[in-house]
Motif scaffolding. Structure first.
Motif, PDB file in Angstrom:
ATOM      1  N   ALA A 222       6.346  -4.396 -13.826  1.00 42.38           N
ATOM      2  CA  ALA A 222       4.974  -6.206 -13.912  1.00 42.38           C
ATOM      3  C   ALA A 222       3.897  -6.457 -12.960  1.00 42.38           C
ATOM      4  CB  ALA A 222       5.465  -7.300 -14.336  1.00 42.38           C
ATOM      5  N   LEU A 223       3.840  -5.105 -12.092  1.00 38.66           N
ATOM      6  CA  LEU A 223       3.063  -5.191 -11.032  1.00 38.66           C
ATOM      7  C   LEU A 223       0.957  -4.644 -11.517  1.00 38.66           C
ATOM      8  CD1 LEU A 223       4.668  -3.726  -8.097  1.00 38.66           C
ATOM      9  CD2 LEU A 223       4.190  -6.459  -8.623  1.00 38.66           C
ATOM     10  N   GLU A 224       0.087  -5.526 -10.609  1.00 34.56           N
ATOM     11  CA  GLU A 224      -1.214  -5.238 -10.840  1.00 34.56           C
ATOM     12  C   GLU A 224      -1.143  -3.982  -9.744  1.00 34.56           C
ATOM     13  OE1 GLU A 224      -3.886  -8.361 -10.442  1.00 34.56           O
ATOM     14  OE2 GLU A 224      -2.600  -9.409 -10.079  1.00 34.56           O
ATOM     15  N   GLN A 225      -1.924  -3.672 -10.150  1.00 33.83           N
ATOM     16  CA  GLN A 225      -2.865  -2.057  -8.970  1.00 33.83           C
ATOM     17  C   GLN A 225      -3.826  -1.654  -9.224  1.00 33.83           C
ATOM     18  OE1 GLN A 225      -2.270   2.062 -10.378  1.00 33.83           O
ATOM     19  NE2 GLN A 225      -1.334   1.807 -12.702  1.00 33.83           N
ATOM     20  N   VAL A 226      -3.957  -0.822  -7.824  1.00 33.66           N
ATOM     21  CA  VAL A 226      -5.612  -1.141  -7.338  1.00 33.66           C
ATOM     22  C   VAL A 226      -5.423   0.852  -6.667  1.00 33.66           C
ATOM     23  CG1 VAL A 226      -5.744  -2.179  -5.898  1.00 33.66           C
ATOM     24  CG2 VAL A 226      -7.721  -1.338  -6.788  1.00 33.66           C
ATOM     25  N   PHE A 227      -6.570   1.773  -7.548  1.00 36.03           N
ATOM     26  CA  PHE A 227      -6.423   2.790  -6.235  1.00 36.03           C
ATOM     27  C   PHE A 227      -7.875   2.871  -5.412  1.00 36.03           C
ATOM     28  CE2 PHE A 227      -8.220   7.159  -5.866  1.00 36.03           C
ATOM     29  CZ  PHE A 227      -7.295   8.078  -4.985  1.00 36.03           C
ATOM     30  N   ILE A 228      -7.215   2.953  -4.066  1.00 41.53           N
ATOM     31  CA  ILE A 228      -8.719   2.217  -3.238  1.00 41.53           C
ATOM     32  C   ILE A 228      -8.889   4.089  -2.567  1.00 41.53           C
ATOM     33  CG2 ILE A 228      -8.393   2.113  -0.477  1.00 41.53           C
ATOM     34  CD1 ILE A 228      -7.968  -0.425  -2.606  1.00 41.53           C
ATOM     35  N   ASP A 229      -9.936   4.669  -3.115  1.00 38.97           N
ATOM     36  CA  ASP A 229     -10.740   5.647  -3.535  1.00 38.97           C
ATOM     37  C   ASP A 229     -11.408   5.544  -1.624  1.00 38.97           C
ATOM     38  OD1 ASP A 229     -11.091   8.854  -3.612  1.00 38.97           O
ATOM     39  OD2 ASP A 229     -12.850   7.906  -5.208  1.00 38.97           O
ATOM     40  N   HIS A 230     -10.593   6.719  -0.687  1.00 38.97           N
ATOM     41  CA  HIS A 230     -11.722   6.834   0.424  1.00 38.97           C
ATOM     42  C   HIS A 230     -11.790   8.215   0.881  1.00 38.97           C
ATOM     43  CE1 HIS A 230     -13.592   4.965   3.548  1.00 38.97           C
ATOM     44  NE2 HIS A 230     -12.713   5.707   4.861  1.00 38.97           N
ATOM     45  N   PRO A 231     -12.547   9.654  -0.242  1.00 44.12           N
ATOM     46  CA  PRO A 231     -12.746  10.644  -0.215  1.00 44.12           C
ATOM     47  C   PRO A 231     -12.831  11.317   1.573  1.00 44.12           C
ATOM     48  CG  PRO A 231     -14.314   9.963  -1.173  1.00 44.12           C
ATOM     49  CD  PRO A 231     -13.134   8.855  -1.289  1.00 44.12           C
TER      50      PRO A 231
ATOM     51  N   VAL B 295       6.548  17.801  -4.071  1.00 44.70           N
ATOM     52  CA  VAL B 295       7.461  18.336  -4.632  1.00 44.70           C
ATOM     53  C   VAL B 295       7.957  18.104  -5.309  1.00 44.70           C
ATOM     54  CG1 VAL B 295       8.062  19.795  -2.169  1.00 44.70           C
ATOM     55  CG2 VAL B 295       9.646  18.179  -2.944  1.00 44.70           C
ATOM     56  N   HIS B 296       7.627  16.468  -6.097  1.00 47.98           N
ATOM     57  CA  HIS B 296       8.493  15.720  -6.642  1.00 47.98           C
ATOM     58  C   HIS B 296       7.667  16.908  -8.870  1.00 47.98           C
ATOM     59  CE1 HIS B 296       9.841  12.983  -9.732  1.00 47.98           C
ATOM     60  NE2 HIS B 296      11.028  12.131  -9.275  1.00 47.98           N
ATOM     61  N   PRO B 297       8.602  16.848  -9.730  1.00 48.73           N
ATOM     62  CA  PRO B 297       8.686  17.870 -10.107  1.00 48.73           C
ATOM     63  C   PRO B 297       7.503  16.421 -11.808  1.00 48.73           C
ATOM     64  CG  PRO B 297      10.942  16.636 -10.848  1.00 48.73           C
ATOM     65  CD  PRO B 297       9.982  16.400  -8.847  1.00 48.73           C
ATOM     66  N   VAL B 298       7.759  15.767 -11.088  1.00 47.36           N
ATOM     67  CA  VAL B 298       7.362  14.674 -12.351  1.00 47.36           C
ATOM     68  C   VAL B 298       5.933  14.137 -11.957  1.00 47.36           C
ATOM     69  CG1 VAL B 298       7.170  12.470 -14.005  1.00 47.36           C
ATOM     70  CG2 VAL B 298       9.258  13.774 -13.983  1.00 47.36           C
ATOM     71  N   LEU B 299       6.395  13.453 -10.602  1.00 47.65           N
ATOM     72  CA  LEU B 299       5.080  11.979 -10.491  1.00 47.65           C
ATOM     73  C   LEU B 299       4.781  12.871  -8.679  1.00 47.65           C
ATOM     74  CD1 LEU B 299       7.308   8.986  -9.934  1.00 47.65           C
ATOM     75  CD2 LEU B 299       5.555   9.314 -11.447  1.00 47.65           C
ATOM     76  N   GLY B 300       4.907  14.670  -8.060  1.00 42.43           N
ATOM     77  CA  GLY B 300       3.947  15.053  -7.657  1.00 42.43           C
ATOM     78  C   GLY B 300       3.230  15.728  -7.321  1.00 42.43           C
ATOM     79  N   ASN B 301       2.441  16.035  -6.387  1.00 41.06           N
ATOM     80  CA  ASN B 301       0.844  16.794  -6.854  1.00 41.06           C
ATOM     81  C   ASN B 301       0.665  17.871  -7.637  1.00 41.06           C
ATOM     82  OD1 ASN B 301      -0.835  13.952  -4.862  1.00 41.06           O
ATOM     83  ND2 ASN B 301       0.648  15.165  -3.404  1.00 41.06           N
ATOM     84  N   ASN B 302       1.100  18.589  -7.024  1.00 36.91           N
ATOM     85  CA  ASN B 302       1.237  19.797  -7.020  1.00 36.91           C
ATOM     86  C   ASN B 302       2.210  19.725  -9.418  1.00 36.91           C
ATOM     87  OD1 ASN B 302       1.404  21.249  -4.730  1.00 36.91           O
ATOM     88  ND2 ASN B 302       3.531  21.133  -4.767  1.00 36.91           N
TER      89      ASN B 302
ATOM     90  N   GLU C  40      -4.840  15.898  -3.668  1.00 36.66           N
ATOM     91  CA  GLU C  40      -3.810  14.968  -3.484  1.00 36.66           C
ATOM     92  C   GLU C  40      -3.551  13.666  -3.837  1.00 36.66           C
ATOM     93  OE1 GLU C  40      -1.279  17.091   0.070  1.00 36.66           O
ATOM     94  OE2 GLU C  40      -2.350  15.856   0.785  1.00 36.66           O
ATOM     95  N   THR C  41      -5.321  13.052  -4.471  1.00 34.18           N
ATOM     96  CA  THR C  41      -4.821  11.699  -5.263  1.00 34.18           C
ATOM     97  C   THR C  41      -4.215  11.798  -6.188  1.00 34.18           C
ATOM     98  OG1 THR C  41      -6.464  12.750  -7.123  1.00 34.18           O
ATOM     99  CG2 THR C  41      -7.077  12.535  -4.110  1.00 34.18           C
ATOM    100  N   PHE C  42      -3.398  13.122  -7.087  1.00 34.86           N
ATOM    101  CA  PHE C  42      -2.530  12.485  -8.045  1.00 34.86           C
ATOM    102  C   PHE C  42      -1.379  11.729  -8.402  1.00 34.86           C
ATOM    103  CE2 PHE C  42      -5.058  16.024  -9.008  1.00 34.86           C
ATOM    104  CZ  PHE C  42      -6.230  16.132 -10.123  1.00 34.86           C
TER     105      PHE C  42
ATOM    106  N   LEU D 225       0.571  -0.937   0.208  1.00 36.91           N
ATOM    107  CA  LEU D 225      -0.268  -0.479  -0.147  1.00 36.91           C
ATOM    108  C   LEU D 225       1.296   1.521  -0.033  1.00 36.91           C
ATOM    109  CD1 LEU D 225      -2.545   1.349   0.238  1.00 36.91           C
ATOM    110  CD2 LEU D 225      -2.003   1.509   2.947  1.00 36.91           C
ATOM    111  N   VAL D 226       0.654   2.162  -1.528  1.00 35.56           N
ATOM    112  CA  VAL D 226       1.372   3.127  -1.291  1.00 35.56           C
ATOM    113  C   VAL D 226       0.340   4.857  -0.809  1.00 35.56           C
ATOM    114  CG1 VAL D 226       3.350   4.801  -2.799  1.00 35.56           C
ATOM    115  CG2 VAL D 226       3.175   2.513  -2.703  1.00 35.56           C
ATOM    116  N   VAL D 227       1.378   5.299   0.173  1.00 34.81           N
ATOM    117  CA  VAL D 227       0.037   6.367   0.539  1.00 34.81           C
ATOM    118  C   VAL D 227       0.653   7.567   0.684  1.00 34.81           C
ATOM    119  CG1 VAL D 227      -1.824   4.785   2.032  1.00 34.81           C
ATOM    120  CG2 VAL D 227       0.383   6.053   2.987  1.00 34.81           C
ATOM    121  N   HIS D 228      -0.372   9.007   0.968  1.00 35.84           N
ATOM    122  CA  HIS D 228       0.304   9.928   1.351  1.00 35.84           C
ATOM    123  C   HIS D 228       0.958  10.511   2.380  1.00 35.84           C
ATOM    124  CE1 HIS D 228       1.644  13.973  -0.108  1.00 35.84           C
ATOM    125  NE2 HIS D 228       1.007  14.443  -0.019  1.00 35.84           N
ATOM    126  N   HIS D 229      -0.545   9.961   3.233  1.00 37.43           N
ATOM    127  CA  HIS D 229      -0.369  10.456   4.389  1.00 37.43           C
ATOM    128  C   HIS D 229      -0.791   9.243   5.291  1.00 37.43           C
ATOM    129  CE1 HIS D 229      -3.281  13.672   2.861  1.00 37.43           C
ATOM    130  NE2 HIS D 229      -1.702  14.007   3.617  1.00 37.43           N
TER     131      HIS D 229
END
Length: 251
Positions: free
Chosen positions: A239-248, A104-111, A223-225, A63-67
């Motif tokens: 080469a992984l499967e992925q899913v976004f867990i949307d929990h606003p 702050v990441h220039p490519v993958l960052g939220n901003n 901050e979902t981006f 699980l990769v998260v921002h917070h």
């Protein structure tokens, strides 16, 4: 199947985890390890109990998260916190968190990703915090109403606007999340419009007094981006499967 160690090494390096300062509760990087392998990555904004349960139900083992899990600081392993840790560990779910390094990441960052969604021309950085500039300065030629419509489309929901500045917008400051309290710094940087997620009540009247449009587009929504982009990158490179867990949260 991929190695958790290799994924963590990649994320730490790509996001510059060791060299970017953050709040003490952020604890950026790997927060909980598993048995060492990953087949499916889940991305989410918050490492909350409902999100952990949803990631486990989806069959994710990373699980990769921002917070992350430690925003409240040291706490006993009881009640919901105990259940969250136990649920993850029983299922072999590793948890990785990236807060300011992902903002702050220039490519993958939220901003950067929100600015790209809005079609803004990034001209520089601003809003210094511990020698780190956490916001973007952008050029645009648009109207306040047009920008509001574009922003609502980008975040997928309503945007609250303090129309304190000009109708014709030229210089935009952007900082996702909870940067509304930095409205004075934004005004001092010469912006006529400041886009963020949320802010304290006093940020609205202050924006009016400073002559700046202030767009509150939602802390969660802005901050979902970054986590989505990270999951896409990991899925492609490992080469992984992925899913976004949307929990606003609605905030």
């Amino acid at each position: 199947m991929a190695s958790l160690h290799e994924i963590v090494a990649f994320l730490d390096g790509e996001l510059g985890i060791p060299g970017i300062p953050d709040y003490s509760g952020a604890v950026n990087g790997l927060q909980l390890e598993n048995g060492g392998s990953v087949t499916k990555v889940a991305a989410a904004v918050d490492a909350s109990l409902p999100v952990v349960e949803a990631a486990v139900a989806a069959g994710a083992d990373l699980l990769v998260v921002h917070h992350g899990m430690f925003w409240q600081g040291t706490q006993p392993l009881t009640r919901a916190f105990y259940k969250k840790i136990k649920t993850a560990m029983d299922a072999g779910l590793a948890i990785y968190s990236a807060h300011l390094p992902l903002d702050v990441h220039p490519v993958l960052g939220n901003n950067a990703l929100l600015a790209a969604e809005l079609g803004l021309e990034v001209r520089g950085k601003f809003l210094e915090w511990k020698n780190l500039q956490i916001g973007l300065l952008c050029r645009a030629r648009t109207s306040r109403d047009a920008l509001k419509s574009r922003l609502e489309e980008a975040v997928g929901g309503p945007v609250h606007v303090c129309p304190g500045g000009p109708e014709d917008i030229r210089v935009i400051g952007l900082c996702t999340g909870g940067a509304g309290s930095q409205i004075a710094e934004a005004a001092a940087a010469g912006v006529d419009t400041f886009i963020t997620g949320e802010g304290p009540h006093w940020s609205y009247p202050l924006a009016e007094e400073l002559g700046v449009n202030l767009f509150y587009a939602g802390h969660y929504a802005t901050e979902t981006f970054g986590v989505k982009a990270l999951a896409d990158r990991l899925a492609r490179d490992f080469a992984l499967e992925q899913v976004f867990i949307d929990h606003p949260t609605g905030l």
